[in-house]
Every structure is written in C-alpha cells, then in structure tokens.
Scaffold this active site. Structure first.
Site, mmCIF file in Angstrom:
data_model
loop_
_atom_site.group_PDB
_atom_site.id
_atom_site.type_symbol
_atom_site.label_atom_id
_atom_site.label_comp_id
_atom_site.label_asym_id
_atom_site.label_seq_id
_atom_site.Cartn_x
_atom_site.Cartn_y
_atom_site.Cartn_z
ATOM 1 N N ASN A 185 -5.925 3.259 10.466
ATOM 2 C CA ASN A 185 -5.115 2.172 11.022
ATOM 3 C C ASN A 185 -4.898 2.278 12.525
ATOM 4 O OD1 ASN A 185 -3.666 4.400 9.621
ATOM 5 N ND2 ASN A 185 -1.901 3.573 10.709
ATOM 6 N N SER A 191 -3.395 -3.714 0.465
ATOM 7 C CA SER A 191 -2.150 -4.356 0.909
ATOM 8 C C SER A 191 -2.404 -5.815 1.265
ATOM 9 C CB SER A 191 -1.610 -3.604 2.132
ATOM 10 O OG SER A 191 -0.479 -4.277 2.651
ATOM 11 N N GLN A 239 -6.412 -0.925 5.404
ATOM 12 C CA GLN A 239 -7.016 -1.528 6.603
ATOM 13 C C GLN A 239 -8.388 -2.120 6.312
ATOM 14 O OE1 GLN A 239 -5.955 -1.905 9.813
ATOM 15 N NE2 GLN A 239 -3.956 -1.039 9.359
ATOM 16 N N HIS A 258 -0.615 -7.854 3.294
ATOM 17 C CA HIS A 258 -0.338 -8.336 4.654
ATOM 18 C C HIS A 258 -1.309 -7.831 5.708
ATOM 19 C CE1 HIS A 258 1.838 -4.900 6.676
ATOM 20 N NE2 HIS A 258 2.016 -4.513 5.427
ATOM 21 N N CYS A 289 7.034 5.476 16.605
ATOM 22 C CA CYS A 289 8.453 5.659 16.864
ATOM 23 C C CYS A 289 9.097 6.316 15.663
ATOM 24 C CB CYS A 289 9.107 4.305 17.114
ATOM 25 S SG CYS A 289 9.773 4.161 18.751
ATOM 26 N N THR A 299 9.271 -7.296 -12.441
ATOM 27 C CA THR A 299 8.659 -8.620 -12.474
ATOM 28 C C THR A 299 7.629 -8.747 -11.357
ATOM 29 O OG1 THR A 299 10.710 -9.523 -13.337
ATOM 30 C CG2 THR A 299 9.153 -11.104 -12.384
ATOM 31 N N ALA A 319 0.820 -1.210 0.000
ATOM 32 C CA ALA A 319 0.000 0.000 0.000
ATOM 33 C C ALA A 319 0.859 1.267 0.000
ATOM 34 C CB ALA A 319 -0.955 0.003 1.193
HETATM 35 C C1 LIG Z 1 -0.291 -0.760 6.557
HETATM 36 C C2 LIG Z 1 -0.837 0.459 5.918
HETATM 37 C C3 LIG Z 1 -0.200 1.072 4.834
HETATM 38 C C4 LIG Z 1 1.116 0.574 4.303
HETATM 39 O O1 LIG Z 1 0.953 -0.674 3.691
HETATM 40 P P1 LIG Z 1 2.242 -1.545 3.267
HETATM 41 O O2 LIG Z 1 1.653 -2.605 2.394
HETATM 42 O O3 LIG Z 1 2.830 -2.060 4.531
HETATM 43 O O4 LIG Z 1 3.149 -0.641 2.523
HETATM 44 C C5 LIG Z 1 -0.774 2.190 4.286
HETATM 45 N N1 LIG Z 1 -1.926 2.677 4.758
HETATM 46 C C6 LIG Z 1 -2.584 2.118 5.786
HETATM 47 C C7 LIG Z 1 -3.877 2.694 6.255
HETATM 48 C C8 LIG Z 1 -2.053 0.998 6.410
HETATM 49 O O5 LIG Z 1 -2.692 0.460 7.446
#
Ligand SMILES: *Cc1c(COP(=O)(O)O)cnc(C)c1O
Length: 382
Positions: free
Chosen positions: A155, A203, A183, A205, A326, A243, A72
C-alpha cells in the site's frame, strides 16, 4: 475549492455507478438479507448473492468461498487468528505463523497478538524494493508452519509479490497461504488457483466501492479451516456472524464488475500517468520497485532537500500523503520505508501519490505544475 485527489492508495472515490447500484437498497429495498419470510428479505438476499458471484469471478473463486466482512482489516484478522486458533483447538502439531516486515499494520498486529497467545512467529525482512526474500522464506518454512501471510501489492511502495512462487512453497510444506490483496483488487489480475492462495482479503473502498465492506476468500478444496472471530447467528457459513450490510455488499459487487472490465487498459493508462507525473518533477527518486514492475498508479517519491509535511502544507490544491504513518501524536517515519533501508531523513522527505480511475492527464499536468513549484520553493527556503 476541492483539492485534486491523489491519494488512491488510502481510499478511492466511490464510482458513481456503484452509488447508483446501492441507492435502492438503502431506500425502499431495505430488507435484512437473512429474513426469509418476505420479499424485502429474499430480494436483498438475491442481490447479495449476485454481488458474491461478481466478487468471486474477479479472483477466480467459487461464490461459496466468499465471506463478507467489514473490510480487509477484519478479513486479515479473521484469516490469521482464525487459522492459528483452529490449529490449536484441533490440537495440531503446527504452531508457527510467518509474515513479512512490510505488511499492513493489521497483519503485523494480528501476528503480534498470536505471539502473545503463545504461537511462534516470524516477521521476515524484505529487500530494498520491498520484495519477499524467497530463499529466506524457503528456509523458514517447515512442518511446524500453520500459515504464511504475504500481501499481493504493498500500500505504500507498490511492490508486487510473486504470489505463485510463495503459494507453491507454502502448499508444499502443508501450510496455508493468506494473501492481503486489498491494494491489488481490481488493479492487477488475481487468480486464487494459479497462486495456490488459501485465504485472501479484499476491501471494497480500495476498488471504487464503499467503505465498511470487504471479503475473505476461504478455499474449499483443499479446505482452509479457520475459527470465526465473532459469536452470533452463524451467518456467512458460520465464519462471520452478523447481518450482511446488503447495500455495501451490492456496491462492492458492482465495483468488482467495473474493475474486471478493461482492467489491463486501465493499468496501462495509470502507468502512463505515473510516468508522466514522476518525469515532470525536479530531483525526485522512486522508493520501491521501478514503475513497470509495481502496482499501477502508485508512486512513492523521495524528494531530496524537502520535508514531506512542509511540501504537503504548501500545496493545498492537491490531496496526497506523507511516507509516514501518524501513530498517536507523533509522526514517525514509515516502517515500510525503514524496512526497505531508507534512513529516517529519507523517509521524512518521501511522499506517496496515488493515481486512480478518475485522474486525467490534465490533472497530472496540474499536479506537476503545483508540485514542481512547491518543491523548488521548499528547497530555496530550506
Ligand atoms: C487499506 C488496506 C487494508 C485495510 O483495509 P480496510 O478495508 O480499510 O480495513 C489492509 N491492507 C492493505 C494492504 C490495505 O491497503
């Protein structure tokens, strides 16, 4: 001892079914999905396209509107910088980018980078529940606006924005609507057409998929035009050279299918667990919107008389986080909590708890037990 994981807004555990779906594409089927001369490549390409369809289906998009990225953060950079730079290259008359104070750092920093490139930028304040001020947004919108970037779900404090309202206003003034839905992915219903979303970041993860994969949704009709960030071989409809990491994309596709199945039941379950957890803790109050109006599974609690860092170090059995980010060596109060009006002291006694797919009611009972005791100890010894 492995701590109980309660930080699902930072990242989610990879679903074992996602791991299973990815493994063959790391092992024997390792082909480059852009190699067209043998089945190593074409098999990987076929599986990547299936994953693209799964992700498109989750948000009501056409698969051709889904661009794979590294996450993301990259999608947000690509959408925001890409839209602004395209407008400038085409010598368009629009030069303003609008966002909100509670957005993710990667959105705010992208907007800041555009300010340094000479674009006009607005970072609008949000209400005490983290909500966009629709009146203020309406007054800010005009025919000089290129893009509005507003997240689907916050988030830190779980605020859910009225996407259809923002989308309608943004469309009416001829600007693009970019939505960071990292999120929200898989947790709440997302429909790019219903909300007039032109660009949307997802995203892997955050939705029980792997890290290092995301997508940017790019609307085809009416077409959202953006400049790529990278020069290269022109993969992903020239918008994202490089890729495509087939195992990660395939894992994200599987994660999208899993999230789509039973989404509403899961949201209700997470909400019940969040209610139970908060209700079991002594003297805590909720930062952000009420539980039934926020991102399912997200809690952000102000715990009076308790230092968040102190509390976390007293409960190593639980993995959760402070309401603070942090930056470099110093712990600063969260800018999101500050944006909704918390004092630095209130922010310093706030924690975020993220409940997820693999959290059980037994886990919640354990967490209440450990946390309640630690809160009382912190207060006694303060
Ligand atoms: C985790 C998060 C991101 C960043 O996503 P990544 O895939 O870790 O780069 C951006 N925006 C929000 C709201 C998120 O929770």
């Amino acid at each position: 001892m492995t701590p109980l994981y309660l930080d699902c807004n930072a990242t989610t555990p990879v679903d074992p079914l996602v791991v299973d779906a990815m493994m063959p594409w790391f092992r024997e089927q390792f082909g480059n999905p852009h190699s067209v001369n043998h089945t190593f490549g074409t098999d990987a390409a076929t599986a990547v396209e299936e994953a693209r369809r799964s992700i498109a289906r989750l948000v009501g998009a056409d698969p051709r509107e889904i661009i794979f990225t590294s996450g993301a953060t990259e999608s947000n950079n690509l959408a925001i910088k890409g839209a602004a730079r395209f407008e400038r290259r085409m010598r368009g008359r629009r030069n303003r980018v609008v966002t909100l104070a509670s957005e993710h750092k990667c959105v705010l920093e992208s907007v800041k980078a555009l300010a340094a490139e000479g674009f006009a930028t607005d970072v609008l304040p949000v209400g005490t529940d983290g909500m966009v001020d629709i009146e203020l947004l309406s007054r800010t919108l005009g025919d000089d606006v290129i893009l509005v970037s507003a997240m689907a779900a916050n988030n830190e404090i779980g605020t859910l924005h009225p996407l259809s309202e923002i989308g309608a206003m943004t469309r009416a003034c001829g600007a693009l609507f970019h939505c960071d839905a990292a999120q929200a992915t898989g947790r709440i219903r997302l429909d790019v057409d219903a909300a007039n979303i032109d660009l949307m970041s997802l995203s892997g993860h955050k939705v029980y998929g792997p890290k290092g994969i995301g997508v940017l949704y790019v609307r085809r009709r009416p077409r959202a035009r953006i400049e790529p960030l990278f020069s290269g071989g022109g993969q992903e409809r020239t918008l994202r050279s490089g890729t495509v990491p087939a195992p990660l994309a395939i894992g994200f596709g599987k994660a999208a299918d899993l999230a789509a199945a039973g989404q509403e039941e899961e949201a209700a379950r997470l909400n019940t667990l969040a209610h139970a957890l908060m209700g079991g803790l002594p003297g805590v109050s909720l930062n952000g919107p009420p539980l039934d109006r926020r991102l399912p599974g997200n809690l952000n609690l102000a715990i009076e008389g308790v230092d968040a860092g102190d509390l976390i170090s007293r409960v190593p059995e639980l993995a959760f986080s402070t309401g603070s980010a942090c930056t470099s060596a110093v712990v600063e109060p969260s800018y999101v909590l500050r944006a909704i009006g918390l004092t630095p002291e209130q922010a310093a006694s706030s924690v975020r708890l993220g409940i997820g797919r693999f959290t059980t009611s037994d886990d919640i009972a354990f967490a209440i037990d450990r946390l309640a005791e630690a809160i009382n100890r912190c207060r006694r010894e303060a």
